[in-house]
Design a protein around this motif. Structure first.
Motif, PDB file in Angstrom:
ATOM      1  N   VAL A  36       7.049 -96.036-100.449  1.00 15.43           N
ATOM      2  CA  VAL A  36       6.525 -96.402 -99.133  1.00 15.43           C
ATOM      3  C   VAL A  36       7.692 -96.850 -98.252  1.00 15.43           C
ATOM      4  N   ILE A  37       7.789 -96.238 -97.079  1.00 15.39           N
ATOM      5  CA  ILE A  37       8.910 -96.563 -96.186  1.00 15.39           C
ATOM      6  C   ILE A  37       8.396 -96.830 -94.772  1.00 15.39           C
ATOM      7  N   GLY A  38       8.920 -97.862 -94.154  1.00 18.67           N
ATOM      8  CA  GLY A  38       8.650 -98.144 -92.739  1.00 18.67           C
ATOM      9  C   GLY A  38       9.979 -98.397 -92.048  1.00 18.67           C
ATOM     10  N   LEU A  39      10.073 -98.012 -90.760  1.00 16.85           N
ATOM     11  CA  LEU A  39      11.368 -98.105 -90.077  1.00 16.85           C
ATOM     12  C   LEU A  39      11.355 -99.055 -88.895  1.00 16.85           C
ATOM     13  N   GLU A  40      12.492 -99.670 -88.677  1.00 10.25           N
ATOM     14  CA  GLU A  40      12.748-100.366 -87.426  1.00 10.25           C
ATOM     15  C   GLU A  40      13.960 -99.660 -86.819  1.00 10.25           C
ATOM     16  N   VAL A  59       9.207 -99.872 -84.021  1.00  8.51           N
ATOM     17  CA  VAL A  59       8.792-100.241 -85.377  1.00  8.51           C
ATOM     18  C   VAL A  59       7.649 -99.332 -85.818  1.00  8.51           C
ATOM     19  N   THR A  60       7.866 -98.591 -86.882  1.00 15.47           N
ATOM     20  CA  THR A  60       6.804 -97.698 -87.358  1.00 15.47           C
ATOM     21  C   THR A  60       5.942 -98.409 -88.393  1.00 15.47           C
ATOM     22  N   ALA A  61       4.753 -97.896 -88.598  1.00 15.55           N
ATOM     23  CA  ALA A  61       3.932 -98.327 -89.723  1.00 15.55           C
ATOM     24  C   ALA A  61       4.598 -97.795 -91.001  1.00 15.55           C
ATOM     25  N   PRO A  62       4.249 -98.364 -92.151  1.00 16.99           N
ATOM     26  CA  PRO A  62       4.843 -97.848 -93.401  1.00 16.99           C
ATOM     27  C   PRO A  62       4.213 -96.521 -93.792  1.00 16.99           C
ATOM     28  N   ASN A  77      12.781-100.114 -94.411  1.00 13.54           N
ATOM     29  CA  ASN A  77      12.103-100.917 -95.435  1.00 13.54           C
ATOM     30  C   ASN A  77      11.514 -99.986 -96.477  1.00 13.54           C
ATOM     31  N   LEU A  78      11.769-100.292 -97.731  1.00 15.88           N
ATOM     32  CA  LEU A  78      11.257 -99.425 -98.786  1.00 15.88           C
ATOM     33  C   LEU A  78      10.670-100.258 -99.920  1.00 15.88           C
ATOM     34  N   SER A  79       9.495 -99.841-100.370  1.00 15.69           N
ATOM     35  CA  SER A  79       8.892-100.459-101.555  1.00 15.69           C
ATOM     36  C   SER A  79       8.299 -99.362-102.421  1.00 15.69           C
ATOM     37  N   LEU A 106       0.200-103.288 -99.525  1.00 12.82           N
ATOM     38  CA  LEU A 106       1.481-103.189 -98.820  1.00 12.82           C
ATOM     39  C   LEU A 106       2.163-104.543 -98.750  1.00 12.82           C
ATOM     40  N   ALA A 146       3.604-105.779-102.157  1.00 17.33           N
ATOM     41  CA  ALA A 146       4.764-105.079-102.732  1.00 17.33           C
ATOM     42  C   ALA A 146       6.060-105.730-102.272  1.00 17.33           C
ATOM     43  N   ARG A 192       9.602-105.528-100.993  1.00 15.26           N
ATOM     44  CA  ARG A 192      10.345-104.449-100.351  1.00 15.26           C
ATOM     45  C   ARG A 192      11.745-104.905 -99.989  1.00 15.26           C
ATOM     46  N   LYS A 222      15.633-111.825 -98.010  1.00 19.75           N
ATOM     47  CA  LYS A 222      15.105-111.405 -96.715  1.00 19.75           C
ATOM     48  C   LYS A 222      14.636-112.608 -95.903  1.00 19.75           C
TER      49      LYS A 222
HETATM   50  P1  ADP Z   1       8.626-108.344 -91.121  1.00 16.57           P
HETATM   51  O1  ADP Z   1       7.796-109.456 -90.667  1.00 16.57           O
HETATM   52  O2  ADP Z   1       9.272-108.540 -92.413  1.00 16.57           O
HETATM   53  O3  ADP Z   1       9.571-107.837 -90.061  1.00 16.57           O
HETATM   54  P2  ADP Z   1       6.784-106.287 -90.426  1.00 16.57           P
HETATM   55  O4  ADP Z   1       5.349-106.343 -90.764  1.00 16.57           O
HETATM   56  O5  ADP Z   1       7.177-106.576 -89.038  1.00 16.57           O
HETATM   57  O6  ADP Z   1       7.573-107.189 -91.431  1.00 16.57           O
HETATM   58  O7  ADP Z   1       7.295-104.869 -90.845  1.00 16.57           O
HETATM   59  C1  ADP Z   1       8.614-104.502 -90.732  1.00 16.57           C
HETATM   60  C2  ADP Z   1       8.763-103.085 -91.216  1.00 16.57           C
HETATM   61  O8  ADP Z   1       8.457-103.035 -92.603  1.00 16.57           O
HETATM   62  C3  ADP Z   1       7.831-102.088 -90.554  1.00 16.57           C
HETATM   63  O9  ADP Z   1       8.566-100.960 -90.216  1.00 16.57           O
HETATM   64  C4  ADP Z   1       6.817-101.782 -91.611  1.00 16.57           C
HETATM   65  O10 ADP Z   1       6.365-100.449 -91.518  1.00 16.57           O
HETATM   66  C5  ADP Z   1       7.604-101.964 -92.878  1.00 16.57           C
HETATM   67  N1  ADP Z   1       6.791-102.282 -94.052  1.00 16.57           N
HETATM   68  C6  ADP Z   1       5.765-103.133 -94.149  1.00 16.57           C
HETATM   69  N2  ADP Z   1       5.277-103.150 -95.395  1.00 16.57           N
HETATM   70  C7  ADP Z   1       6.045-102.294 -96.127  1.00 16.57           C
HETATM   71  C8  ADP Z   1       6.054-101.894 -97.491  1.00 16.57           C
HETATM   72  N3  ADP Z   1       5.204-102.368 -98.398  1.00 16.57           N
HETATM   73  N4  ADP Z   1       6.981-100.994 -97.854  1.00 16.57           N
HETATM   74  C9  ADP Z   1       7.862-100.503 -96.991  1.00 16.57           C
HETATM   75  N5  ADP Z   1       7.887-100.852 -95.709  1.00 16.57           N
HETATM   76  C10 ADP Z   1       6.989-101.748 -95.264  1.00 16.57           C
END
Ligand code: ADP
Ligand code: ZN
Ligand code: MG
Length: 494
Positions: free
Chosen positions: A14-18, A166-169, A207-209, A227, A230, A232, A285
């Motif tokens: 699972v990956i989400g990007l900033e 910021v994308t969704a994961p 972000n990767l988990s 999510l 996990a 990450r 983190k």
């Molecule tokens: P934070 O408060 O740590 O910044 P956010 O909810 O703002 O967390 O999410 C930051 C980034 O992490 C987003 O791009 C989101 O898609 C990604 N993210 C959230 N949960 C996961 C996960 N389980 N694995 C990978 N990426 C995730």
């Protein structure tokens, strides 16, 4: 999300990007320092971007306009009112000890971007996109971030406008991330708010988990709780599409190995070391509360509600690609090439409006882009010469020169020597020989070569080619070989 069959014991990535992108403006976001790269460190600075006591920020209208364009392009909600916050942290690249950014009222929320991954369309949800200032840049001397002898700091970048997207994961593999970044950059360049060629214009935190497959739903979606539960890692210091793919592939393997050996994955921030091709642990983190966000009292809330209606965006690449296929009857491949940048697409439409769209496609997509690519050039490098390319297409369209000469002599000469098409045509005598002259040469060739004529009538295939060669010689190569062939046959059959 595409449905996928999963087995017990399988692990899902699972990956989400900033994504931080630099918005193209002339001046910085809160002061009037130029954003152009400077020759010397700390040249483009002033009391505001150096964070000197008493200096006050003034918001740059152009940055807001660019952000609204991005919001419209990703179909985001742009609220009536948006606000800035201070994000507090101590680091030498941040002279105020806080970064002006946006927090709970970002300029864009709940958007999406349609991307294509290996030919399939996919939608990636975008949670938010907000405006912020860039910090300065650190230069580590004598080693990497963890081994340098000392570190220099340059505030030329400090205060350059950024948008954090910021994308969704929603990503399930590193290659999807790469495809997303390419499509995102294409959209941003179409909007005219971004320059992919500018140093440091794209920076990605990824972000990767790894989640056990049994925690995913049947349709491949994953519940919020899974999510959140996990562990990450957030990988920083990624500055290219390829770098993102490589860093994430490394991180994916590292985490899977840990899990398979029964070890826990630490929730931490890691640094992508491009030269070594590995991620290294930086710190545990940080959490939101660590930043002590509070409202930026030096900037009033920003009302964008009326203004946003006036800000228009151009047709975006995907829509334009589809329209090109229908309107000009082009293949998907040709339409893709012709919409690769807004400048190419605009130029194509310009040429296609005057000449045959098919001919225009060949000349813009294959000939022009091919020759430019060969010279490591882009259409923007010949921006002021597009009128000449247009003239070249006209010369071909009106049959004044052969396609071969147009390509091999004229276009190449234009690009290599900077000459104009008509100059080259005249100098090299490329103007197609008039019909009478060609006819004359045909008659002469037949008279002078009775043996070849006899061979032709005896059914020897090579004879006609020999005669075509003779005519081409007589006309200095400026006749069309296909036409010559026909004229010869007509004459010989009489
Ligand atoms: P934070 O408060 O740590 O910044 P956010 O909810 O703002 O967390 O999410 C930051 C980034 O992490 C987003 O791009 C989101 O898609 C990604 N993210 C959230 N949960 C996961 C996960 N389980 N694995 C990978 N990426 C995730
Ligand atoms: Zn400044
Ligand atoms: Mg966050």
């Amino acid at each position: 999300m595409t449905a996928q069959t999963v087995q017990q014991g399988d692990l899902v990535t699972v990956i989400g990007l900033e994504v931080h992108v630099q918005l193209e403006t002339n001046t910085k976001i809160f002061c009037s320092c130029p954003t152009e790269p400077a020759d010397e460190p700390n040249e483009n600075v002033c009391p505001v971007c150096l964070g000197l006591p008493g200096a006050l920020p003034v918001l740059n209208e152009a940055a807001v306009e660019a952000a609204v364009k991005v919001g419209k392009a990703i179909d985001a909600d742009i609220p009536e009112e948006t606000r800035f916050h201070r994000k507090n942290y101590y680091y030498p690249d941040l002279p105020k000890n806080f970064q002006i950014t946006q927090y709970d009222e970002p300029i864009c929320a709940d958007g999406e971007l349609e991307i294509s991954v290996e030919g399939e369309r996919r939608t990636v949800a975008i949670e938010r996109a907000h405006l912020e200032e860039d910090p300065g840049s650190l230069q580590h001397v004598g080693g990497g971030i963890d081994t340098a002898d000392y570190t220099l700091v340059d505030y030329n970048r400090a205060g350059v406008p950024l948008m954090e997207i910021v994308t969704a994961p929603d990503f399930r593999s590193p290659s999807e991330v790469r495809a997303f970044l390419a499509d995102l950059e294409e959209v941003l360049e179409y909007l005219g708010v971004f320059d992919a060629g500018r140093d440091g214009s794209l920076r990605v935190d990824a972000n990767l988990s790894i989640i056990p497959a049994e925690e995913t739903n049947g349709d491949g979606t994953i519940d919020e709780e899974a999510l959140a539960a996990a562990n990450r890692t957030e990988v920083k210091n990624i500055s290219s599409h390829k770098g993102a793919e490589k860093a994430l592939a490394y991180e994916e393997t590292r985490q899977k190995n840990a899990i398979q050996r029964g070890r826990a994955v630490e929730q931490e921030t890691r640094h992508w070391d491009e030269s070594r091709g590995i991620t290294v642990s930086m710190r545990s983190k940080e959490e939101e509360k660590d930043y002590r966000y509070f409202e930026e009292a030096d900037l009033p809330p920003l009302r964008v509600s009326d203004w946003k209606e006036e800000i228009a965006i151009p047709e975006l690449p995907t829509a334009r690609r589809e329209r090109f296929q229908v309107e000009y009857d082009l293949s998907e491949e040709a339409a893709s090439k012709l919409t690769s940048t807004k400048q190419v697409a605009d130029f194509y439409e310009d040429v296609a409006s005057e000449f045959d769209p098919d001919l225009a496609a060949t000349w813009v997509a294959d000939e022009l882009l091919g020759e430019l690519n060969y010279r490591d050039m882009e259409i923007t490098d010949v921006e002021d010469r597009l009128g000449e390319v247009n003239r070249l297409v006209e010369l071909v369209a009106t049959d004044e020169i052969t396609a071969k000469n147009a390509r091999e002599a004229v276009l190449r000469g234009m690009l290599d020597d900077g000459d104009e098409p008509d100059t080259i045509v005249e100098r090299e005598g490329l103007g197609k020989t008039g019909e009478d002259e060609v006819q004359q040469a045909v008659v002469e060739a037949i008279d002078e070569n009775p043996d070849a004529v006899a061979d032709y009538h005896a059914g020897e295939g090579g004879a006609i080619n020999f005669l075509v060669g003779q005519v081409m010689q007589k006309t200095g190569g400026s006749a069309d070989p296909g036409d010559v062939n026909q004229l010869l046959r007509a004459e010989l059959e009489e």
